[in-house]
Enzyme design. Structure first.
Site, PDB file in Angstrom:
ATOM      1  N   ARG A  46       0.855  -1.207   0.000  1.00  0.00           N
ATOM      2  CA  ARG A  46       0.000   0.000   0.000  1.00  0.00           C
ATOM      3  C   ARG A  46       0.881   1.244   0.000  1.00  0.00           C
ATOM      4  O   ARG A  46       0.618   2.211  -0.693  1.00  0.00           O
ATOM      5  CB  ARG A  46      -0.937  -0.009   1.224  1.00  0.00           C
ATOM      6  CG  ARG A  46      -1.999  -1.095   1.178  1.00  0.00           C
ATOM      7  CD  ARG A  46      -3.074  -0.875   2.228  1.00  0.00           C
ATOM      8  NE  ARG A  46      -2.605  -1.015   3.598  1.00  0.00           N
ATOM      9  CZ  ARG A  46      -2.556  -2.151   4.288  1.00  0.00           C
ATOM     10  NH1 ARG A  46      -2.975  -3.281   3.732  1.00  0.00           N
ATOM     11  NH2 ARG A  46      -2.125  -2.191   5.539  1.00  0.00           N
ATOM     12  N   LYS A 136     -12.494  14.712   4.430  1.00  0.00           N
ATOM     13  CA  LYS A 136     -13.611  14.140   3.682  1.00  0.00           C
ATOM     14  C   LYS A 136     -14.402  13.158   4.545  1.00  0.00           C
ATOM     15  O   LYS A 136     -13.814  12.403   5.329  1.00  0.00           O
ATOM     16  CB  LYS A 136     -13.094  13.408   2.445  1.00  0.00           C
ATOM     17  CG  LYS A 136     -14.206  13.058   1.477  1.00  0.00           C
ATOM     18  CD  LYS A 136     -13.793  11.990   0.498  1.00  0.00           C
ATOM     19  CE  LYS A 136     -13.957  10.634   1.118  1.00  0.00           C
ATOM     20  NZ  LYS A 136     -13.661   9.545   0.185  1.00  0.00           N
ATOM     21  N   GLU A 179     -19.476  14.591   1.363  1.00  0.00           N
ATOM     22  CA  GLU A 179     -19.740  13.637   0.274  1.00  0.00           C
ATOM     23  C   GLU A 179     -20.933  12.727   0.558  1.00  0.00           C
ATOM     24  O   GLU A 179     -20.798  11.681   1.189  1.00  0.00           O
ATOM     25  CB  GLU A 179     -18.490  12.760   0.017  1.00  0.00           C
ATOM     26  CG  GLU A 179     -18.716  11.773  -1.122  1.00  0.00           C
ATOM     27  CD  GLU A 179     -17.552  10.809  -1.356  1.00  0.00           C
ATOM     28  OE1 GLU A 179     -16.589  10.826  -0.571  1.00  0.00           O
ATOM     29  OE2 GLU A 179     -17.617  10.041  -2.325  1.00  0.00           O
ATOM     30  N   LYS A 221     -18.960  17.097  -2.526  1.00  0.00           N
ATOM     31  CA  LYS A 221     -18.521  15.997  -3.407  1.00  0.00           C
ATOM     32  C   LYS A 221     -19.745  15.125  -3.659  1.00  0.00           C
ATOM     33  O   LYS A 221     -20.301  14.534  -2.732  1.00  0.00           O
ATOM     34  CB  LYS A 221     -17.392  15.194  -2.742  1.00  0.00           C
ATOM     35  CG  LYS A 221     -16.967  13.964  -3.560  1.00  0.00           C
ATOM     36  CD  LYS A 221     -15.619  13.422  -3.101  1.00  0.00           C
ATOM     37  CE  LYS A 221     -15.260  12.118  -3.799  1.00  0.00           C
ATOM     38  NZ  LYS A 221     -13.902  11.672  -3.562  1.00  0.00           N
TER      39      LYS A 221
HETATM   40  C1  5MM Z   1     -10.988   6.308  -2.784  1.00  0.00           C
HETATM   41  O1  5MM Z   1     -12.146   5.703  -2.201  1.00  0.00           O
HETATM   42  C2  5MM Z   1     -12.758   6.465  -1.163  1.00  0.00           C
HETATM   43  C3  5MM Z   1     -12.833   5.684   0.119  1.00  0.00           C
HETATM   44  O2  5MM Z   1     -13.757   4.641  -0.019  1.00  0.00           O
HETATM   45  P1  5MM Z   1     -14.023   3.603   1.205  1.00  0.00           P
HETATM   46  O3  5MM Z   1     -14.305   4.371   2.419  1.00  0.00           O
HETATM   47  O4  5MM Z   1     -15.201   2.814   0.701  1.00  0.00           O
HETATM   48  O5  5MM Z   1     -12.829   2.745   1.309  1.00  0.00           O
HETATM   49  C4  5MM Z   1     -14.157   6.935  -1.631  1.00  0.00           C
HETATM   50  O6  5MM Z   1     -14.824   7.677  -0.657  1.00  0.00           O
HETATM   51  C5  5MM Z   1     -13.949   7.768  -2.831  1.00  0.00           C
HETATM   52  O7  5MM Z   1     -13.313   8.968  -2.491  1.00  0.00           O
HETATM   53  C6  5MM Z   1     -15.259   8.128  -3.516  1.00  0.00           C
HETATM   54  O8  5MM Z   1     -16.139   7.039  -3.585  1.00  0.00           O
HETATM   55  C7  5MM Z   1     -14.913   8.581  -4.921  1.00  0.00           C
HETATM   56  O9  5MM Z   1     -14.166   7.551  -5.547  1.00  0.00           O
HETATM   57  P2  5MM Z   1     -14.653   7.034  -6.949  1.00  0.00           P
HETATM   58  O10 5MM Z   1     -13.842   5.802  -7.214  1.00  0.00           O
HETATM   59  O11 5MM Z   1     -16.127   6.754  -6.795  1.00  0.00           O
HETATM   60  O12 5MM Z   1     -14.354   8.187  -7.883  1.00  0.00           O
END
Ligand code: 5MM
Length: 342
Positions: A46, A136, A179, A221
């Protein structure tokens, strides 16, 4: 709250032609992403992947901020430089995901509420000390079949939590990225997505107002107004642009500092085309429309890298290409022909 610091951070984050790179996948999510390319989700892997994403020097031309996960903000590049310092050196604002994930909502089968408010004030102080300048929090809203979901309860509790989070961020001089993600999963049509997105945004802004959140220091967002993934009829690009912008005009106060989109599972080039269509057709909106993509920025690079050290530079070029295309889409200057040249 120091207004001038908040003003300048907001302006920097929403600078025209720049967007946000979301690399804040939690452990279960990064596990899924790595599994798709046969990479084991270890702490070292990671760290290596996130170093590839962060240490791309030209990114600063296209990216204003990067959202980090708790593990990542505490990690360093191979030369020992903390990732948050590295970002600042590249002229990019470090951000941090502060929610603790979406969990099943009691009494509302099939729905979730995002947790993480306990101890958030103290965590924000710690992250501020580690240079985080924005944060966020993601709420997840599902669209059910035949008008069943989302429930009023799910919208209310998630909006309330987003309000609490945003108010605490501003108290800590951290810009909140709010978001509420309406999921694309399902066979619903675009009209239903618009209806649910509108109800979600209205609930969120009512709560932000009730809790005294300064909208000029808040970034939204959100997802675009698209057809569900399994809907047999998929809305065309111009229709997505039109319905999304109309929905935002209806529900988002003009005072909000900016709107950034998540990609939600759209193909990378589609997410870019949608953003471009909005900015080309509607150049005079009250807020800048930009991107905060996770998958739509990372996917091509991740597929190519697949854990191989000798592919770091070529994977960086793929990332940079998506960043540049989306940067152009922020001002309606993206063209599909740019993809052929990549
Ligand atoms: C990068 O993924 C973010 C964290 O997701 P998890 O909490 O589910 O692990 C996620 O919040 C992301 O910022 C948003 O969904 C936007 O990512 P996408 O892939 O939808 O553009």
């Amino acid at each position: 709250m120091d207004e001038s610091i908040m003003d300048s951070t907001t302006q920097e984050l929403m600078a025209r032609g720049k967007g946000i790179l979301a690399i804040d996948e939690s452990l279960p999510t990064i596990g899924k992403r790595f599994a798709s390319v046969g990479v084991k989700s270890t702490k070292d892997n990671r760290r290596a992947w996130r170093e590839l994403l962060i240490d791309t020097p030209e990114s600063g031309q296209y990216i204003s901020g990067v959202i980090l996960f708790d593990e990542t903000i505490r990690q360093q590049a191979v030369d020992g430089t903390p990732f948050s310092w590295l970002l600042q050196k590249l002229g990019i604002l470090p951000g941090i995901k502060v929610d603790m994930g979406a969990r099943p909502l009691a009494g509302c089968p099939g729905e979730k509420v995002t947790e993480g408010l306990d101890g958030l004030r103290e965590r924000l102080q710690e992250y501020h000390g580690m240079s985080a300048q924005f944060a966020k929090w993601r709420a997840v809203i599902s669209i059910g079949e035949e008008g069943s979901l989302p429930s009023a309860c799910c919208l209310h509790v998630n909006a309330h939590a987003l309000g609490r989070y945003a108010a605490l961020c501003q108290e800590a001089e951290i810009i909140p990225v709010v978001e509420p993600e309406v999921l694309m999963e399902g066979n619903h049509d675009q009209a239903r997505c618009r209806e649910v997105t509108a109800r979600t945004l209205q609930a969120v802004f009512a709560e932000l107002e009730r809790q005294g959140v300064a909208l000029e220091h808040t970034v939204l967002k959100t997802g675009m107004v698209v057809s569900g993934k399994d809907c047999p009829e998929q809305a065309a690009i111009a229709q997505v642009a039109e319905q999304t912008v109309q929905c935002l005009q209806e529900c988002v106060p003009a005072a909000v500092a900016g709107v950034v989109f998540l990609s939600g599972g759209q193909a990378p080039t589609t997410a870019t085309a949608h953003l471009n269509a909005m900015n080309a057709a509607y150049p005079d909106l009250p807020w800048p429309l930009s991107f905060s993509y996770g998958r739509a920025l990372q996917e091509p690079a991740l597929q190519h890298w697949a854990g191989q050290a000798d592919r770091v530079e070529s994977a960086r070029a793929l990332l940079l290409h998506r960043e540049k295309c989306n940067s152009l889409a922020c001002t309606g200057r993206y063209a599909e022909s740019l993809e052929v040249a990549s």
